[in-house]
Design an enzyme around this catalytic site. Sequence first.
Site, short mmCIF file in Angstrom:
data_model
loop_
_atom_site.label_atom_id
_atom_site.label_comp_id
_atom_site.label_asym_id
_atom_site.label_seq_id
_atom_site.Cartn_x
_atom_site.Cartn_y
_atom_site.Cartn_z
N LYS A 78 -25.31 -4.50 -9.82
CA LYS A 78 -24.26 -3.87 -9.54
C LYS A 78 -22.63 -3.88 -10.01
O LYS A 78 -22.03 -4.74 -11.02
CB LYS A 78 -23.66 -4.68 -7.84
N SER A 156 -22.97 -2.65 1.13
CA SER A 156 -22.00 -2.02 0.49
C SER A 156 -23.24 -1.77 -0.82
O SER A 156 -23.25 -1.12 -1.87
CB SER A 156 -21.10 -2.16 -0.54
N SER A 180 -23.20 -6.90 2.53
CA SER A 180 -23.66 -5.62 1.99
C SER A 180 -24.46 -6.38 1.28
O SER A 180 -24.77 -6.07 -0.09
CB SER A 180 -22.04 -6.09 1.30
N1 GLN Z 1 -19.34 -3.46 5.68
C1 GLN Z 1 -18.36 -4.21 5.27
C2 GLN Z 1 -17.71 -3.60 5.49
O1 GLN Z 1 -17.60 -2.80 4.90
C3 GLN Z 1 -19.29 -5.72 3.87
C4 GLN Z 1 -19.33 -4.97 2.83
C5 GLN Z 1 -18.95 -6.01 1.90
O2 GLN Z 1 -19.84 -7.02 2.47
N2 GLN Z 1 -18.31 -6.17 0.91
O3 GLN Z 1 -15.98 -4.50 4.58
#
Ligand code: GLN
Length: 492
Positions: A78, A156, A180
């Site tokens: 990532k 994400s 995410s």
């Molecule tokens: N969807 C969540 C957010 O937008 C989680 C993102 C994540 O876990 N990095 O904050």
Amino acid sequence: MTSLTEFSITEAAAGLRKGDFSAAELTQAHIAAAEAGRPLGAYITETFDLASEQAKAADTRLAQGDAPGMCGIPIAMKDLFCTDGVQTTAASNILKGFTPPYEATVAANLKAAGAVMLGKANLDEFAMGSSNETSAYGRAVNPWRSGETDLVPGGSSGGSAAAVAGRLAIAATGTDTGGSIRQPAAFTGTVGMKPTYGRCSRWGIIAFASSLDQAGPITRSVADAAIMLEAMAGFDPKDSTSVDQPVPAWGASLTQDVKGLKVGIPNEYRVDGMPAEIEALWEAGQAWLKDAGAEIVDVSLPHTKFALPTYYIVAPAEASSNLARYDGVRYGIREKPDGASLSDMYEATRAAGFGDEVKRRIMIGTYVLSAGYYDAYYLKAQKVRTLIAQDFSKAYESCDVILTPTAPSAAFALGSKTDDPISMYLNDVFTVPASLSGLPGISVPAGLDKDGLPLGLQLLGKAFDEQTVLNAGAALEAAAGFNAKPNAWWAA
Ligand code: GLN
């Protein structure tokens, strides 16, 4: 012979040791797949030359006979993990061209284990999002499609999940702040594991919300998740929240035996508007674990409905503080119009460098931390966070793991939620409570919906009890027998 891109980590590791193929061949096959897979937008930066070199070194190590399980396995990283000498963007324009002079501990651990890095995977900008659509480098697309409609891979860690589901990498790293890793895994029919907060070092992971961020693997099986997490985890004095506990042999201890295991079903997760198919899959999951000898018990997590609003105060608050460092001075891009003052430069750089979602989070975070509102929002959210964590402690007095759906829907169409941040945030309803509580969780692919799209079930565990989560995950995986895969439309 099975195509080299179909192997799990476990199968590839066995093949490498038997000499069925070399790490160089395995890597070349994945480079070819990644090239053909460019329409998926899974990688921001490809590192194929580096991968070829690493594969050669892995072959030498394998020949010497003492290589760990990840040796020679091609993975995607990532693009939130700093990688020495390789551009690291966090999918933000503000970090365009940033090449770290050091490696994140998790990336270094994988490197030391001999893993081969194919490239830096796409994500939502600074990991803020649930669809991978906020990336400044173009969206990643789900390898699964609904008819001709392109779908989001989740976020994400969307590029990581797309790479693994689309066979562009055997496995990938992700990070999970509020879901995410788990949500994109559910959207792409892959396994995603978030360990207990403190298991993996956060050193060198570009910070979003430091009290929540955790690294973990996205793989195609539970056994692979155990092996890869083992290579990623471990105490690191460079991260003050890293926990000084030995990393158990999760892979070697993995069993599908769940006899006598108490599986909690939280009533509060029966949220309004949950599709009947997801409800039915959740019921099926309970039946599978029960048939395997587990005991199903009702538990209550009474503060569940406050988890999303709490998360969307705490995470932006920490983000607004963490992202203050991007000012055009030390990293990435600088916008300095002629005659501009220093503060003009800050403003111009941040205006040009950050995307809309990141700006929204910074504004929310700054607001809830501001003197007049701190008590009403941030402080209150911290108190509610404690109540949510206490709910779990109480529930774990009567069960060993908790079973829930991973997300309230299957993957949705690209663009369908971009103008509606609240509906995007609602996606995280089942994943954020465990994040706020620092607990481990796994998403296991468990079935297909009526459109043929993957759905995941989530298992949550007690702090530092990843083994039970993995074991229950393995039992669920065996019972679900999920073996569907996307047809490779992008390569046609
Ligand atoms: N969807 C969540 C957010 O937008 C989680 C993102 C994540 O876990 N990095 O904050």
